[in-house]
Design an enzyme around this catalytic site. Sequence first.
Site, PDB file in Angstrom:
ATOM      1  N   LYS A 164       0.941  -1.027  -0.058  1.00 36.75           N
ATOM      2  CA  LYS A 164      -0.114   0.018  -0.105  1.00 36.75           C
ATOM      3  C   LYS A 164       0.936   1.315  -0.151  1.00 36.75           C
ATOM      4  O   LYS A 164       0.689   2.193  -0.844  1.00 36.75           O
ATOM      5  CB  LYS A 164      -0.840   0.050   1.113  1.00 36.75           C
ATOM      6  N   GLU A 251      -9.050  -5.764  -0.304  1.00 41.81           N
ATOM      7  CA  GLU A 251      -8.440  -6.932  -0.448  1.00 41.81           C
ATOM      8  C   GLU A 251      -8.942  -7.988   0.588  1.00 41.81           C
ATOM      9  O   GLU A 251      -8.565  -7.971   1.838  1.00 41.81           O
ATOM     10  CB  GLU A 251      -6.990  -6.885  -0.567  1.00 41.81           C
ATOM     11  N   CYS A 285      -4.448 -15.499   2.815  1.00 38.29           N
ATOM     12  CA  CYS A 285      -5.528 -15.253   2.189  1.00 38.29           C
ATOM     13  C   CYS A 285      -5.766 -16.007   0.908  1.00 38.29           C
ATOM     14  O   CYS A 285      -6.820 -16.720   0.518  1.00 38.29           O
ATOM     15  CB  CYS A 285      -5.870 -13.817   1.575  1.00 38.29           C
ATOM     16  N   LYS A 459     -16.404 -11.294  -6.445  1.00 38.16           N
ATOM     17  CA  LYS A 459     -17.485 -11.496  -5.742  1.00 38.16           C
ATOM     18  C   LYS A 459     -17.044 -10.889  -4.370  1.00 38.16           C
ATOM     19  O   LYS A 459     -16.637  -9.772  -4.116  1.00 38.16           O
ATOM     20  CB  LYS A 459     -17.595 -13.163  -5.307  1.00 38.16           C
ATOM     21  N   GLU A 466      -4.719  -4.809  -6.188  1.00 31.10           N
ATOM     22  CA  GLU A 466      -3.538  -4.263  -5.682  1.00 31.10           C
ATOM     23  C   GLU A 466      -2.211  -4.703  -6.676  1.00 31.10           C
ATOM     24  O   GLU A 466      -2.507  -5.988  -7.645  1.00 31.10           O
ATOM     25  CB  GLU A 466      -3.236  -4.633  -4.499  1.00 31.10           C
TER      26      GLU A 466
HETATM   27  P1  NAD Z   1      -9.786  -8.230  10.312  1.00 34.66           P
HETATM   28  O1  NAD Z   1     -10.572  -8.012   9.234  1.00 34.66           O
HETATM   29  O2  NAD Z   1     -10.222  -8.848  11.643  1.00 34.66           O
HETATM   30  O3  NAD Z   1      -8.738  -7.063  10.564  1.00 34.66           O
HETATM   31  C1  NAD Z   1      -7.961  -6.254   9.532  1.00 34.66           C
HETATM   32  C2  NAD Z   1      -7.727  -4.916  10.232  1.00 34.66           C
HETATM   33  O4  NAD Z   1      -8.971  -4.166  10.377  1.00 34.66           O
HETATM   34  C3  NAD Z   1      -6.946  -4.879  11.446  1.00 34.66           C
HETATM   35  O5  NAD Z   1      -6.072  -4.089  11.364  1.00 34.66           O
HETATM   36  C4  NAD Z   1      -8.137  -4.459  12.523  1.00 34.66           C
HETATM   37  O6  NAD Z   1      -7.616  -3.672  13.580  1.00 34.66           O
HETATM   38  C5  NAD Z   1      -8.802  -3.434  11.649  1.00 34.66           C
HETATM   39  N1  NAD Z   1     -10.236  -3.314  11.859  1.00 34.66           N
HETATM   40  C6  NAD Z   1     -11.135  -4.111  12.727  1.00 34.66           C
HETATM   41  N2  NAD Z   1     -12.409  -3.481  13.074  1.00 34.66           N
HETATM   42  C7  NAD Z   1     -12.272  -2.287  12.302  1.00 34.66           C
HETATM   43  C8  NAD Z   1     -13.310  -1.269  11.890  1.00 34.66           C
HETATM   44  N3  NAD Z   1     -14.603  -1.338  12.645  1.00 34.66           N
HETATM   45  N4  NAD Z   1     -12.690  -0.274  11.062  1.00 34.66           N
HETATM   46  C9  NAD Z   1     -11.731  -0.267  10.619  1.00 34.66           C
HETATM   47  N5  NAD Z   1     -10.786  -1.208  11.031  1.00 34.66           N
HETATM   48  C10 NAD Z   1     -11.266  -2.286  11.646  1.00 34.66           C
HETATM   49  O7  NAD Z   1      -8.706  -9.271   9.528  1.00 34.66           O
HETATM   50  P2  NAD Z   1      -7.530  -9.946  10.390  1.00 34.66           P
HETATM   51  O8  NAD Z   1      -8.167 -11.160  11.231  1.00 34.66           O
HETATM   52  O9  NAD Z   1      -6.408  -9.017  10.639  1.00 34.66           O
HETATM   53  O10 NAD Z   1      -6.856 -10.820   8.938  1.00 34.66           O
HETATM   54  C11 NAD Z   1      -7.384 -12.104   8.361  1.00 34.66           C
HETATM   55  C12 NAD Z   1      -8.177 -11.877   7.202  1.00 34.66           C
HETATM   56  O11 NAD Z   1      -7.889 -10.904   6.172  1.00 34.66           O
HETATM   57  C13 NAD Z   1      -8.771 -13.053   6.476  1.00 34.66           C
HETATM   58  O12 NAD Z   1     -10.015 -12.924   5.985  1.00 34.66           O
HETATM   59  C14 NAD Z   1      -7.647 -12.861   5.527  1.00 34.66           C
HETATM   60  O13 NAD Z   1      -7.983 -13.559   3.978  1.00 34.66           O
HETATM   61  C15 NAD Z   1      -7.731 -11.500   5.092  1.00 34.66           C
HETATM   62  N6  NAD Z   1      -6.585 -11.204   4.137  1.00 34.66           N
HETATM   63  C16 NAD Z   1      -6.711 -10.780   2.967  1.00 34.66           C
HETATM   64  C17 NAD Z   1      -5.658 -10.699   1.895  1.00 34.66           C
HETATM   65  C18 NAD Z   1      -5.929 -10.164   0.496  1.00 34.66           C
HETATM   66  O14 NAD Z   1      -4.871  -9.460  -0.183  1.00 34.66           O
HETATM   67  N7  NAD Z   1      -7.150 -10.334  -0.019  1.00 34.66           N
HETATM   68  C19 NAD Z   1      -4.328 -10.581   2.559  1.00 34.66           C
HETATM   69  C20 NAD Z   1      -4.099 -10.886   3.807  1.00 34.66           C
HETATM   70  C21 NAD Z   1      -5.264 -11.180   4.640  1.00 34.66           C
END
Ligand code: NAD
Length: 485
Positions: A164, A251, A285, A459, A466
């Site tokens: 990012k 993402e 992910c 979806k 990215e």
């Molecule tokens: P999460 O969605 O619980 O948290 C992600 C981030 O969001 C954290 O920094 C968290 O503090 C923040 N957050 C929580 N509540 C929020 C709110 N209300 N407003 C704004 N921010 C908030 O995810 P996680 O458990 O940290 O990570 C796992 C998930 O991430 C899995 O579903 C995984 O597949 C996904 N992921 C996707 C990718 C991709 O590139 N597609 C890459 C890595 C992980």
Amino acid sequence: MSAQEVQVKEIQLLINNQEVATDKYVEVRDPGRLTDVVGRVAQATVEHVNTAVEAAHSAFKTWRHSTLEERLEVLYKIENLLKDEGSELAATLSRENGVLYSTSLGEIDLAIRAVQATVKNAKSFFHPIIKEDGDSWVSIEKRPIGVVAGIVPWNAPMVLTIQKVAPAIVTGNTLVMKPSPNSPMGVSLVLKKIASFLPPGVINVIHGDAEVGSALNKHRHVRKISFTGGGQIAKYIMKDAADSLKNIHFELGGNDPAIVLDDADIDDIIPKIVGSAFRRSGQVCFAIKRVYVPENLYDTFYEKVCQFVDQYKVGHGLDEKATFAPVNNKNQYDQVNQLIERIKNSNAKIVQLGEKLDPENWDNGFYILPAVVRDVDPKQEIVTCEQFGPIIPLVSYQTEEEVVKMANDTEYGLGSSIWTGNFDRGLRIARQIEAGMTFINGSGQSHLGYELMPFGGVKQSGIGRENSEIGLTEFIEYHAINYHK
Ligand code: NAD
């Protein structure tokens, strides 16, 4: 650093290139040795969020006019920083994240590749589009968007942060980054150094969870939210972003199918499939989350997968003998264990394999033995959910048509893979898969793929892309100018 040495890192907020201490600190514990506190992290209030966004908003007024050369200079410095400090950063990542040290080193390498690819893509990205005829002159210009809120998860924090920061900076935006409370340290140390390469306020870092993230997303001066994480949080973010109609980029999670065709060389592909499914103990992910195997190969495939998985040595991420690490946090640990219990109470058969390297420390970390599930119903939870942990279900199928239907029968659509001895056949099936990315005979990008492939899902796996030149468009607005002669 060995698994026994502990250095407690104290992490502050970063606003306007100043470290800001706060009234509340949260401990970071080592997921592989929970009795070890490895960090203390300052928690932001809503006021801190507002100050950080104002700093980024103010810095944008001048940073937006920086030249491409100035921005590329910063990216070269980021590349050197990651190269020079990679081994120490990797140890910090393993300590807070739980992953194997070799995995953390690999993540630093990926972050370096992300910077290099951004440099390469940026050089061709800004070429102006100017056309003229007898009546008029038209110019289509790419402009930065403004303050970007960058919110990242814990599972691969460094590369996801750099993916990012590098494109946002090279396109002239400013940032407020919010790392995950489950792996805040490595990225904060790097972001502090990156910020020092830039005018104050271009990069700011705040810490906290939902309240802080939500305040950031609602702030009227945040023009773009670039979020990597789970779909549930993305829904909250979309609501928060609605009031000021912000540009969003998501993402999100995946449930990537691997389709094994009957012409595949299974001895060759099993290490690759299992390696993808269990990278970072299944916490990726776009890891393979379900494997479809032709009925006539099913028993042999299962036996060979189990033999391979049984070789894993599960231990602390900094233990050189470990080939498999704990999961990152209590929530993850509980969810995966509960899932395992539900599978045990179903008609499917689950086996947990591998060796416990340090049984005495086993209950002092989020350790889970890797598991293989067979005789599973295609509609069963372990097949339809994003398990995000060390369990892989094997589903039997009979026809190509049936397997494509099963692969697409999901709200996810991130990655996917086809395993075959016949490229044309693989390509034909790949083109029927509903996903942002499909890999044939691999899982993850090749070198060329990393440079060219937009990363993201369809979806409910994401909105936007990215990486690559296409990824740069996430960070710009178009400004079209038409001169009537
Ligand atoms: P999460 O969605 O619980 O948290 C992600 C981030 O969001 C954290 O920094 C968290 O503090 C923040 N957050 C929580 N509540 C929020 C709110 N209300 N407003 C704004 N921010 C908030 O995810 P996680 O458990 O940290 O990570 C796992 C998930 O991430 C899995 O579903 C995984 O597949 C996904 N992921 C996707 C990718 C991709 O590139 N597609 C890459 C890595 C992980």
